[in-house]
Motif scaffolding. Structure first.
Motif, PDB file in Angstrom:
ATOM      1  N   THR A  28       0.839  -1.204   0.000  1.00 42.85           N
ATOM      2  CA  THR A  28       0.000   0.000   0.000  1.00 42.85           C
ATOM      3  C   THR A  28       0.870   1.249   0.000  1.00 42.85           C
ATOM      4  O   THR A  28       0.625   2.203  -0.763  1.00 42.85           O
ATOM      5  N   GLU A  29       1.888   1.259   0.843  1.00 39.48           N
ATOM      6  CA  GLU A  29       2.812   2.394   0.883  1.00 39.48           C
ATOM      7  C   GLU A  29       3.487   2.581  -0.470  1.00 39.48           C
ATOM      8  O   GLU A  29       3.635   3.708  -0.956  1.00 39.48           O
ATOM      9  N   LEU A  30       3.904   1.482  -1.086  1.00 39.13           N
ATOM     10  CA  LEU A  30       4.535   1.551  -2.399  1.00 39.13           C
ATOM     11  C   LEU A  30       3.592   2.161  -3.423  1.00 39.13           C
ATOM     12  O   LEU A  30       3.995   3.025  -4.222  1.00 39.13           O
ATOM     13  N   LEU A  31       2.350   1.733  -3.437  1.00 40.66           N
ATOM     14  CA  LEU A  31       1.376   2.276  -4.383  1.00 40.66           C
ATOM     15  C   LEU A  31       1.246   3.792  -4.243  1.00 40.66           C
ATOM     16  O   LEU A  31       1.196   4.523  -5.236  1.00 40.66           O
ATOM     17  N   CYS A  32       1.218   4.258  -3.009  1.00 38.62           N
ATOM     18  CA  CYS A  32       1.102   5.701  -2.780  1.00 38.62           C
ATOM     19  C   CYS A  32       2.348   6.435  -3.272  1.00 38.62           C
ATOM     20  O   CYS A  32       2.245   7.515  -3.866  1.00 38.62           O
ATOM     21  N   ASP A  33       3.518   5.840  -3.051  1.00 37.74           N
ATOM     22  CA  ASP A  33       4.752   6.462  -3.530  1.00 37.74           C
ATOM     23  C   ASP A  33       4.857   6.412  -5.045  1.00 37.74           C
ATOM     24  O   ASP A  33       5.625   7.178  -5.646  1.00 37.74           O
ATOM     25  N   LEU A  34       4.090   5.541  -5.665  1.00 30.20           N
ATOM     26  CA  LEU A  34       4.022   5.490  -7.128  1.00 30.20           C
ATOM     27  C   LEU A  34       2.971   6.452  -7.683  1.00 30.20           C
ATOM     28  O   LEU A  34       2.747   6.495  -8.890  1.00 30.20           O
ATOM     29  N   HIS A  49       0.598   3.606   6.538  1.00 36.56           N
ATOM     30  CA  HIS A  49       1.385   4.624   5.835  1.00 36.56           C
ATOM     31  C   HIS A  49       0.848   4.774   4.418  1.00 36.56           C
ATOM     32  O   HIS A  49       0.665   3.772   3.728  1.00 36.56           O
ATOM     33  N   PRO A  50       0.598   6.015   3.969  1.00 37.78           N
ATOM     34  CA  PRO A  50       0.661   7.262   4.750  1.00 37.78           C
ATOM     35  C   PRO A  50      -0.452   7.343   5.791  1.00 37.78           C
ATOM     36  O   PRO A  50      -1.491   6.684   5.663  1.00 37.78           O
ATOM     37  N   LYS A  51      -0.201   8.133   6.828  1.00 40.86           N
ATOM     38  CA  LYS A  51      -1.057   8.133   8.018  1.00 40.86           C
ATOM     39  C   LYS A  51      -2.508   8.460   7.733  1.00 40.86           C
ATOM     40  O   LYS A  51      -3.414   7.917   8.367  1.00 40.86           O
ATOM     41  N   GLU A  52      -2.759   9.366   6.795  1.00 42.68           N
ATOM     42  CA  GLU A  52      -4.129   9.825   6.566  1.00 42.68           C
ATOM     43  C   GLU A  52      -4.941   8.874   5.692  1.00 42.68           C
ATOM     44  O   GLU A  52      -6.151   9.067   5.497  1.00 42.68           O
TER      45      GLU A  52
END
Length: 267
Positions: A28-34, A49-52
Motif C-alpha cells: 500500500t505504501e509503495l502504491l502511494c509512492d508510485l 502509511h501514509p497516516k491519513e
C-alpha cells in the motif's frame, strides 16, 4: 494486456484507470509512492502509511481476515496480495471477485522486481524506475559502509507469548545477512517458536533485536529478553525497516547504518 505476478501466474488486465485493493501494508505504501493513492479503493487496517490514508479509503479487514462483501461492493479491478501476508484461501476467494496479483518476496531482487511489475501494471514506469534507482544507490552505499564491519551475532524476535523469531527463508533474515548480523536461529525455518527453557545459553547472541512489529515490543520487554539471554544486550528495532519491502527500502539502509553505529558503541 497480459502480465505475470511473482508466482508466475498470468494476469490479463485491460488498460485505463484501475480500482485497486491492497491487502499488504508495505505494498500500500509503495502504491502511494508510485502516485496511485487516488486509485486505491480498499486497504487493510494495518495499512498505516501514509497516516491519513485510512480516513480516505475503505478498510476491508486485516491481512488474514477480510470482509468479502465489502470487497465486492468496492467493484475492484485488481486485488494485490502477498504469499506470506495473505492465505491461499484469501487469494482464491479474491479471484472469485476480480484479477489478483500475488507478490513473493525473499530478497532485494524480488523487491525491485515487484516495483517494476507495479510500474508496468499501473502505467507508472518512470516513477517505479526512480524508486528502484534510489534503492539501488542506497544499497550500494550501505554495502560500502558495512563491508569492513565485524560480524555480530543476533536473535531477532517478532512475537512474545509464545516467543517467535525470524529464521531462514524470510526477508528479515535476508536483511540481517546484509547487515552482517549472524542470526543464531538462521538454521531454523521461517518463524519458529522459541522455548526459552530449551535454549543453549552457551550460544547466546551479542544482541537480542526486539521488533516493533508484528508484536509491539517496548522498553518493558527488554528485561524479559535478558532473562532468556542474560549475557546479551536487548535492543528495540524498527520492524518496518526489516520487513517492509517496496519503497520503504529507500529509507531502510540509512536506518541500518545508524543502527550499526549504535550497536558498535555497545560492543
Amino acid at each position: 494486456m497480459e502480465f505475470k505476478d511473482q508466482l508466475h501466474r498470468v494476469i490479463s488486465l485491460e488498460g485505463g484507470s484501475k480500482r485497486i485493493i491492497s491487502l499488504v501494508p508495505s505494498q500500500t505504501e509503495l502504491l502511494c509512492d508510485l502516485g496511485l493513492q487516488d486509485a486505491l479503493v480498499g486497504i487493510t487496517k494495518f495499512c498505516i502509511h501514509p497516516k491519513e490514508l485510512r480516513k480516505k479509503v475503505t478498510v476491508i479487514g486485516g491481512t488474514k481476515q477480510i470482509h468479502l462483501d465489502k470487497i465486492k461492493s468496492l467493484n475492484p479491478d485488481i486485488i494485490l496480495c502477498n504469499k506470506e501476508e495473505n492465505t491461499k484461501e484469501i487469494v482464491e476467494a479474491c479471484e472469485g471477485i476480480c484479477k489478483v496479483h500475488v507478490s513473493d518476496i525473499y530478497n532485494l531482487e524480488d523487491s525491485l522486481n515487484l516495483i517494476a511489475q507495479y510500474g508496468a501494471l499501473f502505467n507508472c514506469q518512470l516513477k517505479a524506475e526512480k524508486i528502484v534507482e534510489t534503492i539501488k544507490a542506497e544499497f550500494n552505499e550501505f554495502q560500502d559502509f558495512v563491508k569492513d564491519k565485524p560480524v555480530v551475532s543476533v536473535a531477532y524476535f517478532i512475537w512474545k507469548s509464545p516467543w517467535m523469531a525470524a529464521a531462514n527463508h524470510t526477508f528479515i533474515n535476508y536483511l540481517l545477512n546484509i547487515n552482517k548480523f549472524e542470526n543464531i536461529f538462521g538454521h531454523l525455518e521461517r518463524y519458529p517458536e522459541i522455548e526459552p527453557n530449551k535454549l543453549d545459553t552457551g550460544r547466546a547472541p551479542e544482541f537480542v533485536l526486539l521488533s516493533s512489529e508484528p508484536f509491539p515490543f517496548k522498553e518493558i520487554h527488554k528485561n524479559k529478553s535478558q532473562e532468556i539471554f542474560p549475557k546479551s544486550k536487548a535492543i528495540l528495532v524498527d520492524g518496518e525497516m526489516f520487513s517492509w519491502y517496496g519503497s520503504r527500502l529507500m529509507a531502510a539502509f540509512k536506518y541500518f547504518k545508524t543502527l550499526r553505529l549504535n550497536l558498535h558503541t555497545q560492543l
